[in-house]
Design an enzyme around this catalytic site. Structure first.
Site, PDB file in Angstrom:
ATOM      1  N   GLN A  28       0.826  -1.217   0.000  1.00  0.00           N
ATOM      2  CA  GLN A  28       0.000   0.000   0.000  1.00  0.00           C
ATOM      3  C   GLN A  28       0.857   1.263   0.000  1.00  0.00           C
ATOM      4  O   GLN A  28       0.551   2.230  -0.699  1.00  0.00           O
ATOM      5  CB  GLN A  28      -0.929   0.019   1.223  1.00  0.00           C
ATOM      6  CG  GLN A  28      -2.066  -0.983   1.143  1.00  0.00           C
ATOM      7  CD  GLN A  28      -3.053  -0.685   0.019  1.00  0.00           C
ATOM      8  OE1 GLN A  28      -3.352   0.466  -0.308  1.00  0.00           O
ATOM      9  NE2 GLN A  28      -3.554  -1.732  -0.598  1.00  0.00           N
ATOM     10  N   SER A  51      15.938  -0.130   6.407  1.00  0.00           N
ATOM     11  CA  SER A  51      14.823  -0.702   5.631  1.00  0.00           C
ATOM     12  C   SER A  51      15.218  -1.015   4.187  1.00  0.00           C
ATOM     13  O   SER A  51      15.851  -0.210   3.506  1.00  0.00           O
ATOM     14  CB  SER A  51      13.649   0.274   5.634  1.00  0.00           C
ATOM     15  OG  SER A  51      12.714  -0.109   4.664  1.00  0.00           O
ATOM     16  N   ASP A  83       0.275  -4.196  10.359  1.00  0.00           N
ATOM     17  CA  ASP A  83      -0.624  -3.923  11.485  1.00  0.00           C
ATOM     18  C   ASP A  83      -0.015  -4.236  12.858  1.00  0.00           C
ATOM     19  O   ASP A  83      -0.157  -3.432  13.777  1.00  0.00           O
ATOM     20  CB  ASP A  83      -1.946  -4.677  11.291  1.00  0.00           C
ATOM     21  CG  ASP A  83      -2.672  -4.192  10.053  1.00  0.00           C
ATOM     22  OD1 ASP A  83      -2.976  -2.989   9.961  1.00  0.00           O
ATOM     23  OD2 ASP A  83      -2.916  -5.010   9.146  1.00  0.00           O
ATOM     24  N   GLN A  86       2.367  -1.408  14.046  1.00  0.00           N
ATOM     25  CA  GLN A  86       1.896  -0.013  14.023  1.00  0.00           C
ATOM     26  C   GLN A  86       1.966   0.645  15.410  1.00  0.00           C
ATOM     27  O   GLN A  86       2.329   1.810  15.533  1.00  0.00           O
ATOM     28  CB  GLN A  86       0.472   0.069  13.468  1.00  0.00           C
ATOM     29  CG  GLN A  86       0.427  -0.211  11.968  1.00  0.00           C
ATOM     30  CD  GLN A  86      -0.935  -0.014  11.348  1.00  0.00           C
ATOM     31  OE1 GLN A  86      -1.867   0.438  12.000  1.00  0.00           O
ATOM     32  NE2 GLN A  86      -1.063  -0.350  10.078  1.00  0.00           N
ATOM     33  N   HIS A 108      -6.240   0.301   7.312  1.00  0.00           N
ATOM     34  CA  HIS A 108      -7.015  -0.799   7.912  1.00  0.00           C
ATOM     35  C   HIS A 108      -7.217  -0.414   9.375  1.00  0.00           C
ATOM     36  O   HIS A 108      -6.334   0.181   9.994  1.00  0.00           O
ATOM     37  CB  HIS A 108      -6.254  -2.116   7.766  1.00  0.00           C
ATOM     38  CG  HIS A 108      -6.863  -3.282   8.495  1.00  0.00           C
ATOM     39  ND1 HIS A 108      -8.187  -3.643   8.353  1.00  0.00           N
ATOM     40  CD2 HIS A 108      -6.327  -4.170   9.367  1.00  0.00           C
ATOM     41  CE1 HIS A 108      -8.428  -4.710   9.112  1.00  0.00           C
ATOM     42  NE2 HIS A 108      -7.319  -5.039   9.744  1.00  0.00           N
ATOM     43  N   ASP A 191     -13.249  -7.066   7.305  1.00  0.00           N
ATOM     44  CA  ASP A 191     -11.983  -7.414   6.658  1.00  0.00           C
ATOM     45  C   ASP A 191     -11.390  -8.661   7.316  1.00  0.00           C
ATOM     46  O   ASP A 191     -10.961  -9.595   6.633  1.00  0.00           O
ATOM     47  CB  ASP A 191     -11.005  -6.241   6.746  1.00  0.00           C
ATOM     48  CG  ASP A 191      -9.734  -6.481   5.950  1.00  0.00           C
ATOM     49  OD1 ASP A 191      -9.802  -6.398   4.710  1.00  0.00           O
ATOM     50  OD2 ASP A 191      -8.683  -6.773   6.552  1.00  0.00           O
ATOM     51  N   GLU A 227      -7.296 -30.224 -10.187  1.00  0.00           N
ATOM     52  CA  GLU A 227      -8.743 -30.155  -9.942  1.00  0.00           C
ATOM     53  C   GLU A 227      -9.105 -29.292  -8.734  1.00  0.00           C
ATOM     54  O   GLU A 227     -10.145 -28.636  -8.730  1.00  0.00           O
ATOM     55  CB  GLU A 227      -9.316 -31.570  -9.754  1.00  0.00           C
ATOM     56  CG  GLU A 227      -9.264 -32.419 -11.016  1.00  0.00           C
ATOM     57  CD  GLU A 227      -9.978 -31.784 -12.206  1.00  0.00           C
ATOM     58  OE1 GLU A 227     -10.912 -30.980 -12.022  1.00  0.00           O
ATOM     59  OE2 GLU A 227      -9.579 -32.079 -13.358  1.00  0.00           O
ATOM     60  N   GLU A 231      -7.466 -24.986 -10.902  1.00  0.00           N
ATOM     61  CA  GLU A 231      -8.670 -24.570 -11.627  1.00  0.00           C
ATOM     62  C   GLU A 231      -9.520 -23.571 -10.854  1.00  0.00           C
ATOM     63  O   GLU A 231     -10.427 -22.953 -11.411  1.00  0.00           O
ATOM     64  CB  GLU A 231      -9.524 -25.796 -12.003  1.00  0.00           C
ATOM     65  CG  GLU A 231      -8.913 -26.594 -13.138  1.00  0.00           C
ATOM     66  CD  GLU A 231      -9.847 -27.701 -13.633  1.00  0.00           C
ATOM     67  OE1 GLU A 231     -11.065 -27.596 -13.445  1.00  0.00           O
ATOM     68  OE2 GLU A 231      -9.323 -28.672 -14.201  1.00  0.00           O
ATOM     69  N   SER A 252     -20.407 -26.073 -17.042  1.00  0.00           N
ATOM     70  CA  SER A 252     -21.410 -27.026 -17.517  1.00  0.00           C
ATOM     71  C   SER A 252     -22.572 -27.118 -16.534  1.00  0.00           C
ATOM     72  O   SER A 252     -22.437 -26.760 -15.359  1.00  0.00           O
ATOM     73  CB  SER A 252     -20.772 -28.409 -17.667  1.00  0.00           C
ATOM     74  OG  SER A 252     -20.471 -28.922 -16.374  1.00  0.00           O
TER      75      SER A 252
HETATM   76  P1  NAD Z   1       3.669  -4.467   3.631  1.00  0.00           P
HETATM   77  O1  NAD Z   1       4.064  -5.596   4.503  1.00  0.00           O
HETATM   78  O2  NAD Z   1       3.555  -4.692   2.171  1.00  0.00           O
HETATM   79  O3  NAD Z   1       4.702  -3.242   3.817  1.00  0.00           O
HETATM   80  C1  NAD Z   1       5.056  -2.746   5.059  1.00  0.00           C
HETATM   81  C2  NAD Z   1       6.073  -1.636   4.940  1.00  0.00           C
HETATM   82  O4  NAD Z   1       6.393  -1.180   6.264  1.00  0.00           O
HETATM   83  C3  NAD Z   1       7.407  -2.051   4.310  1.00  0.00           C
HETATM   84  O5  NAD Z   1       7.861  -0.998   3.505  1.00  0.00           O
HETATM   85  C4  NAD Z   1       8.332  -2.200   5.512  1.00  0.00           C
HETATM   86  O6  NAD Z   1       9.678  -1.938   5.195  1.00  0.00           O
HETATM   87  C5  NAD Z   1       7.782  -1.126   6.435  1.00  0.00           C
HETATM   88  N1  NAD Z   1       8.073  -1.352   7.852  1.00  0.00           N
HETATM   89  C6  NAD Z   1       8.033  -2.516   8.540  1.00  0.00           C
HETATM   90  N2  NAD Z   1       8.350  -2.310   9.835  1.00  0.00           N
HETATM   91  C7  NAD Z   1       8.574  -0.971   9.949  1.00  0.00           C
HETATM   92  C8  NAD Z   1       8.957  -0.143  11.025  1.00  0.00           C
HETATM   93  N3  NAD Z   1       9.151  -0.637  12.241  1.00  0.00           N
HETATM   94  N4  NAD Z   1       9.106   1.193  10.774  1.00  0.00           N
HETATM   95  C9  NAD Z   1       8.889   1.713   9.530  1.00  0.00           C
HETATM   96  N5  NAD Z   1       8.546   0.960   8.480  1.00  0.00           N
HETATM   97  C10 NAD Z   1       8.394  -0.357   8.685  1.00  0.00           C
HETATM   98  O7  NAD Z   1       2.319  -3.852   4.233  1.00  0.00           O
HETATM   99  P2  NAD Z   1       0.919  -3.650   3.475  1.00  0.00           P
HETATM  100  O8  NAD Z   1       0.393  -4.975   3.048  1.00  0.00           O
HETATM  101  O9  NAD Z   1       1.058  -2.546   2.480  1.00  0.00           O
HETATM  102  O10 NAD Z   1       0.000  -3.178   4.690  1.00  0.00           O
HETATM  103  C11 NAD Z   1       0.034  -1.850   5.195  1.00  0.00           C
HETATM  104  C12 NAD Z   1      -1.346  -1.489   5.728  1.00  0.00           C
HETATM  105  O11 NAD Z   1      -2.289  -1.494   4.669  1.00  0.00           O
HETATM  106  C13 NAD Z   1      -1.898  -2.470   6.772  1.00  0.00           C
HETATM  107  O12 NAD Z   1      -2.629  -1.723   7.704  1.00  0.00           O
HETATM  108  C14 NAD Z   1      -2.799  -3.372   5.951  1.00  0.00           C
HETATM  109  O13 NAD Z   1      -3.835  -3.971   6.724  1.00  0.00           O
HETATM  110  C15 NAD Z   1      -3.381  -2.358   4.989  1.00  0.00           C
HETATM  111  N6  NAD Z   1      -3.909  -2.907   3.736  1.00  0.00           N
HETATM  112  C16 NAD Z   1      -3.123  -3.675   2.936  1.00  0.00           C
HETATM  113  C17 NAD Z   1      -3.618  -4.135   1.726  1.00  0.00           C
HETATM  114  C18 NAD Z   1      -2.724  -4.880   0.755  1.00  0.00           C
HETATM  115  O14 NAD Z   1      -3.053  -4.897  -0.402  1.00  0.00           O
HETATM  116  N7  NAD Z   1      -1.617  -5.480   1.142  1.00  0.00           N
HETATM  117  C19 NAD Z   1      -4.932  -3.833   1.331  1.00  0.00           C
HETATM  118  C20 NAD Z   1      -5.713  -3.003   2.165  1.00  0.00           C
HETATM  119  C21 NAD Z   1      -5.167  -2.549   3.359  1.00  0.00           C
HETATM  120 MG    MG Z   2      -9.396  -7.362   2.990  1.00  0.00          MG
HETATM  121 MG    MG Z   3      -6.753  -7.396   5.897  1.00  0.00          MG
HETATM  122 MG    MG Z   4     -12.538 -30.196 -13.960  1.00  0.00          MG
END
Ligand code: NAD
Ligand code: MG
Ligand code: MG
Ligand code: MG
Ligand code: MG
Length: 331
Positions: A28, A51, A83, A86, A108, A191, A227, A231, A252
């Protein structure tokens, strides 16, 4: 019916007038930071010194600071680190730099819903949650389109938090597709339920049970894999494009019969009662408490599950079969 917002309902100049920090540059984070920048927003990325994401963000032309420095400069802070971490990033980098009238944003709602982060009065607390993976969010934006987003306001300290959240959503292309108003509670609980019971938890268990049933009956694992796992994508793609009706139109009549007669024998009233139990544990906070405790303990059980998954025959079978499919290898 849900309240919906589109481009005309959102004023991009609001977010263009703020200083935005995006913490994290993963799925994200990269999409939000790049698209906000392309929308003319003053954005910096917050990443810790070691990082791995730092280089990618810098090569994309973004300003990269530590999370603390980014929050010092910013008055809108989007928290897009995983999450379970955070809380720590909030305590170390965000909280010390919050001033009256600032805004914190989430993708989220888990940390707010379960009280892991408790923002002070005086700051806006908003959510902009694209309903798609970050790489799709970014690609749609660059193609002039957008992925639908959920927005929510948990705390409206300024009286203008909704307008700010809509403006942010416009900056990442969300209002091009449409934005739906929700609450932190609804987004978090649905979610979690979706991923635990249906998408990741439920689907994986269904696949494995089918694969095991066939192989235990003496059928070849390669055939069982096609299967029961391979698929599935073809079926889900049809549902994604046109709902259950397009799927049933395309398969089908024999296969369609399964949806009416055999499926309800597999996912029956007992399964639904278990789903309701899972939902109760999400609503009462015990699911989140257990998961955060597991994470904080260094993921001891998680590591065992990952290892067991590697040993499951479906893993080796899949590796071999996917290597035969050039279009998957290339992807
Ligand atoms: P991710 O795991 O892809 O990326 C996390 C990022 O945070 C990385 O760049 C990592 O280097 C950095 N990071 C990790 N620890 C850290 C720290 N201590 N200090 C600073 N940076 C740090 O995460 P994501 O999947 O993008 O998820 C981020 C948020 O978005 C979450 O709240 C998740 O629930 C929400 N979300 C994700 C998706 C998705 O498509 N993956 C969809 C909707 C919502
Ligand atoms: Mg979801
Ligand atoms: Mg989720
Ligand atoms: Mg089949
Ligand atoms: Mg991820």
């Amino acid at each position: 019916m849900a309240e919906m917002y589109y481009d005309d309902d959102a004023d991009l100049s609001i977010i263009q007038g703020r200083s935005v920090a995006v913490l994290g540059y993963g799925s994200q984070g990269h999409a939000h930071a790049l698209s906000l920048r392309d929308s003319g927003v003053d954005v910096r990325v917050g990443l810790h010194e070691g990082s791995k994401s730092r280089q990618a963000a810098e090569e994309a032309g973004l300003r990269v600071l530590t999370p603390f420095e980014a929050c010092e400069e910013a008055d809108v802070i989007m928290i897009l680190v995983p999450d379970p971490v955070q809380r720590k990033v909030y305590a170390e980098a965000v909280e010390p730099n919050l001033a009256e009238g600032d805004a914190i944003f989430f993708g989220h709602g888990l940390n707010i819903r379960y009280g892991l982060i408790k923002p002070p009065a005086g700051v806006d607390v908003c959510m902009v949650a694209p309903k798609g993976p970050g790489h799709l969010v970014r690609r749609q934006f660059t193609e002039g389109r957008g992925v639908p987003c959920l927005i929510a306001v948990e705390q409206d300290a300024t009286g203008t938090a909704t307008e700010l959240a809509l403006s942010y959503a416009k900056g990442i292309g969300g209002t091009r597709a449409g934005v739906i108003k929700t609450t932190f509670t609804e987004e978090t609980e649905t979610d979690l339920f979706g991923e635990q019971a249906v998408l990741c938890g439920g689907a994986e268990a269904l696949i494995k049970a089918g694969f095991e049933t066939l192989t235990e009956a003496g059928y070849q694992p390669e055939v069982a894999y096609f299967e029961c796992l391979h698929e599935l994508k073809l079926i889900v793609d049809l549902m994604y494009e046109g709902g259950l009706e397009k799927m049933n139109w395309s398969v089908s009549e024999t296969a369609e019969w399964g949806g009416y007669v055999t499926g309800p024998r597999i996912v029956d009233d007992r399964t639904k009662a278990t789903m309701k139990q899972v939902l109760t544990e999400i609503q009462d906070g015990s699911f989140a408490n257990n998961w955060i405790a597991e994470y904080d303990a260094g993921l001891p059980n998680y590591k065992k599950y990952v290892e067991a998954e590697e040993q499951h025959p479906i893993t080796a079978t899949g590796k071999k079969l996917r290597s035969m499919m050039s279009w998957i290898r290339e992807g």
